[in-house]
Scaffold this motif. Structure first.
Motif, PDB file in Angstrom:
ATOM      1  N   LEU A  30       3.754   6.614  -1.017  1.00  0.00           N
ATOM      2  CA  LEU A  30       2.362   5.577  -1.155  1.00  0.00           C
ATOM      3  C   LEU A  30       1.929   5.792  -3.364  1.00  0.00           C
ATOM      4  O   LEU A  30       1.301   5.094  -3.709  1.00  0.00           O
ATOM      5  CB  LEU A  30       1.677   7.269  -1.278  1.00  0.00           C
ATOM      6  CG  LEU A  30      -0.308   6.600  -1.023  1.00  0.00           C
ATOM      7  CD1 LEU A  30       0.028   5.700  -0.446  1.00  0.00           C
ATOM      8  CD2 LEU A  30      -0.716   7.791  -0.364  1.00  0.00           C
ATOM      9  N   GLU A  31       2.660   6.785  -4.462  1.00  0.00           N
ATOM     10  CA  GLU A  31       1.889   6.590  -5.566  1.00  0.00           C
ATOM     11  C   GLU A  31       2.480   5.740  -6.029  1.00  0.00           C
ATOM     12  O   GLU A  31       2.014   4.520  -6.800  1.00  0.00           O
ATOM     13  CB  GLU A  31       2.777   8.162  -5.787  1.00  0.00           C
ATOM     14  CG  GLU A  31       1.682   8.708  -6.411  1.00  0.00           C
ATOM     15  CD  GLU A  31       0.238   9.275  -6.387  1.00  0.00           C
ATOM     16  OE1 GLU A  31      -0.065   8.322  -6.916  1.00  0.00           O
ATOM     17  OE2 GLU A  31      -0.525   9.631  -5.418  1.00  0.00           O
ATOM     18  N   ALA A  32       3.715   5.230  -5.546  1.00  0.00           N
ATOM     19  CA  ALA A  32       4.420   4.015  -6.398  1.00  0.00           C
ATOM     20  C   ALA A  32       3.988   2.618  -5.022  1.00  0.00           C
ATOM     21  O   ALA A  32       3.495   1.186  -6.740  1.00  0.00           O
ATOM     22  CB  ALA A  32       5.930   3.887  -6.116  1.00  0.00           C
ATOM     23  N   CYS A  33       3.414   2.657  -4.239  1.00  0.00           N
ATOM     24  CA  CYS A  33       2.848   1.138  -4.243  1.00  0.00           C
ATOM     25  C   CYS A  33       1.114   1.865  -4.768  1.00  0.00           C
ATOM     26  O   CYS A  33       1.038   0.222  -5.151  1.00  0.00           O
ATOM     27  CB  CYS A  33       2.540   1.787  -2.630  1.00  0.00           C
ATOM     28  SG  CYS A  33       4.151   1.418  -1.742  1.00  0.00           S
ATOM     29  N   LEU A  34       0.429   1.966  -4.829  1.00  0.00           N
ATOM     30  CA  LEU A  34      -0.277   2.651  -4.973  1.00  0.00           C
ATOM     31  C   LEU A  34      -0.526   1.955  -6.884  1.00  0.00           C
ATOM     32  O   LEU A  34      -1.223   1.078  -7.413  1.00  0.00           O
ATOM     33  CB  LEU A  34      -1.215   3.417  -5.581  1.00  0.00           C
ATOM     34  CG  LEU A  34      -2.110   4.112  -3.709  1.00  0.00           C
ATOM     35  CD1 LEU A  34      -2.567   5.480  -4.101  1.00  0.00           C
ATOM     36  CD2 LEU A  34      -3.315   3.192  -3.472  1.00  0.00           C
ATOM     37  N   GLU A  35       0.006   2.499  -7.847  1.00  0.00           N
ATOM     38  CA  GLU A  35       0.249   2.207  -9.038  1.00  0.00           C
ATOM     39  C   GLU A  35       0.793   0.199  -8.659  1.00  0.00           C
ATOM     40  O   GLU A  35       0.387  -0.769  -9.759  1.00  0.00           O
ATOM     41  CB  GLU A  35       1.590   2.344  -9.698  1.00  0.00           C
ATOM     42  CG  GLU A  35       1.964   2.843 -11.678  1.00  0.00           C
ATOM     43  CD  GLU A  35       2.812   3.611 -11.687  1.00  0.00           C
ATOM     44  OE1 GLU A  35       3.873   2.718 -12.544  1.00  0.00           O
ATOM     45  OE2 GLU A  35       3.711   4.945 -11.004  1.00  0.00           O
ATOM     46  N   ALA A  36       1.603  -0.213  -8.157  1.00  0.00           N
ATOM     47  CA  ALA A  36       2.134  -1.471  -7.977  1.00  0.00           C
ATOM     48  C   ALA A  36       0.511  -2.279  -8.135  1.00  0.00           C
ATOM     49  O   ALA A  36       1.054  -3.255  -8.346  1.00  0.00           O
ATOM     50  CB  ALA A  36       2.895  -1.364  -7.311  1.00  0.00           C
ATOM     51  N   LEU A  37       0.375  -2.135  -7.336  1.00  0.00           N
ATOM     52  CA  LEU A  37      -1.037  -2.677  -6.477  1.00  0.00           C
ATOM     53  C   LEU A  37      -2.313  -2.969  -6.923  1.00  0.00           C
ATOM     54  O   LEU A  37      -3.429  -3.458  -7.018  1.00  0.00           O
ATOM     55  CB  LEU A  37      -0.697  -2.746  -4.989  1.00  0.00           C
ATOM     56  CG  LEU A  37      -0.368  -2.759  -3.834  1.00  0.00           C
ATOM     57  CD1 LEU A  37       0.201  -2.202  -2.634  1.00  0.00           C
ATOM     58  CD2 LEU A  37       0.390  -4.523  -4.010  1.00  0.00           C
ATOM     59  N   ARG A  38      -2.382  -1.984  -7.918  1.00  0.00           N
ATOM     60  CA  ARG A  38      -3.558  -1.736  -8.687  1.00  0.00           C
ATOM     61  C   ARG A  38      -4.891  -1.987  -8.077  1.00  0.00           C
ATOM     62  O   ARG A  38      -6.215  -2.338  -7.963  1.00  0.00           O
ATOM     63  CB  ARG A  38      -3.738  -2.648  -9.569  1.00  0.00           C
ATOM     64  CG  ARG A  38      -2.512  -2.597 -10.306  1.00  0.00           C
ATOM     65  CD  ARG A  38      -2.538  -4.168 -11.609  1.00  0.00           C
ATOM     66  NE  ARG A  38      -2.186  -4.644 -10.835  1.00  0.00           N
ATOM     67  CZ  ARG A  38      -1.491  -5.574 -11.127  1.00  0.00           C
ATOM     68  NH1 ARG A  38      -1.273  -6.347 -12.568  1.00  0.00           N
ATOM     69  NH2 ARG A  38      -1.539  -7.431 -10.632  1.00  0.00           N
ATOM     70  N   PRO A  39      -5.515  -1.006  -7.018  1.00  0.00           N
ATOM     71  CA  PRO A  39      -6.455  -0.902  -6.233  1.00  0.00           C
ATOM     72  C   PRO A  39      -7.452  -0.761  -6.738  1.00  0.00           C
ATOM     73  O   PRO A  39      -8.250  -1.426  -6.664  1.00  0.00           O
ATOM     74  CB  PRO A  39      -6.518   0.323  -5.183  1.00  0.00           C
ATOM     75  CG  PRO A  39      -5.468   0.836  -5.772  1.00  0.00           C
ATOM     76  CD  PRO A  39      -4.656   0.419  -6.534  1.00  0.00           C
TER      77      PRO A  39
END
Ligand SMILES: C[S@@+](CC[C@H](N)C(=O)[O-])C[C@H]1O[C@@H](n2cnc3c(N)ncnc32)[C@H](O)[C@@H]1O
Length: 306
Positions: A30-39
């Motif tokens: 989850l953390e890596a996905c959030l970091e990549a997608l910059r919500p």
């Protein structure tokens, strides 16, 4: 309130199914996905594989507006439970991303997440027929439409069955298993996951093994029933077209066939540049908490040209 559309047959008022598992699907990396997608930038992010909405919930909490897609009818109910004003849900296939975005007036997204494969709920619901560990009808259709795994087992020739198991399950004993399936179905139709598991297990050579003998056969059938690799290729093409310049796509793959497609697509695309040379994998701590994360490979790319 969440806004809804179903791309297929209407499902009526979202409600909790009595056959639905209560086991939550724990979102992977989850953390890596959030970091990549910059919500936190507040733009539109497409969650192309909504599932139980774990990633979507975190994206919403971080400030994104989310257009969520899933082809599974049960996902509609889970989206209703999230009940969020910045969530628009559409039931459909991510290979139709452009049409779905247009139907809902969603502008070019700043991010797309694709968390591939099956969800824990799909695996845990015996009657969906995805799992060799639960007896149920041999179905495996994510969208609940089209040809089921039982149909494929019933009318595919021995040679074609062996080819499916070899290609999509990377199953070394594909010919032996195909022969056993054809022999068994001539006695009685194979219509349950339990019977298929028995047939495959009996056909498997004895000796030490690290895996359940039916795992690769089930993977192969699921991929074919849902045309998972075809959908992934078309979905990636669509994502590369619709993203804004500077927008990012993050893909979580769970087996080498998927990961190979993502890797080559990112490398070969004139619109995208890969941000991950090697796939990101889950930490040991995450794998301990969520064994499903063990197989996950995350690749991220950024749109650099129209
Ligand atoms: C691994 S789960 C996603 C879990 C989700 N990220 C979460 O945190 O709850 C994958 C989901 O993608 C859906 N799916 C797979 N292929 C799809 C496709 N081509 N189009 C739309 N949904 C798809 C499946 O039905 C499943 O619900």
């Amino acid at each position: 309130m969440t806004s809804f559309s179903t791309d297929a047959a209407p499902l009526g008022t979202p409600q909790r199914s009595t056959t639905q598992s209560d086991a939550p699907h724990v979102p992977v990396m989850l953390e890596a996905c959030l970091e990549a997608l910059r919500p936190q930038d507040g733009g539109w992010i497409v969650d192309a594989t909504f599932g139980a909405g774990g990633h979507t919930a975190a994206l919403l909490a971080a400030g994104a507006r989310v257009f969520a897609i899933d082809r599974d009818p049960h996902a509609v109910q889970r989206a209703a439970m999230l009940d969020h004003p910045n969530l628009v849900f559409a039931r459909g296939d991510f290979r139709d991303l452009e049409r779905l975005l247009a139907q809902h007036d969603i502008p070019a997204p700043r991010g797309v997440l694709m968390d591939l494969g099956v969800s824990s709920m799909q695996l845990d619901e015996g009657e969906r027929g995805f799992a060799f560990r639960h007896d149920g009808p041999l179905d495996m259709r994510m969208s609940a439409t089209g040809r089921s795994a039982a149909d494929i087992i019933a009318d595919t020739s021995e040679a074609d069955l062996a080819a499916i198991l070899y290609r999509y399950g990377e199953e070394r004993h594909s010919r032996r298993i195909a022969r056993a399936i054809v022999a068994a179905r001539s006695q009685a139709a194979i219509t349950t996951t339990g019977r298929l598991t028995e047939v495959v297990t009996a056909a498997y050579p004895s000796g030490p093994r690290s895996d359940h003998p039916a795992r690769r056969t089930f993977q192969a059938l699921r991929i074919v029933v849902n045309d998972e690799l075809g959908a992934l290729e078309e979905g990636l093409e669509a994502v590369a077209r619709v993203l804004t310049i500077g927008g990012r796509v993050a893909v979580l793959a769970y087996h080498s066939l998927e990961d190979r497609i993502v890797k080559h697509f990112f490398k070969g695309s004139s619109r995208l540049t890969p941000l991950t040379k090697r796939p990101v994998t889950a930490s040991e701590a995450e794998i301990e908490r969520n064994p499903r994360a063990r197989a996950a490979k995350l690749r991220i790319a950024e749109k650099v040209a129209p």
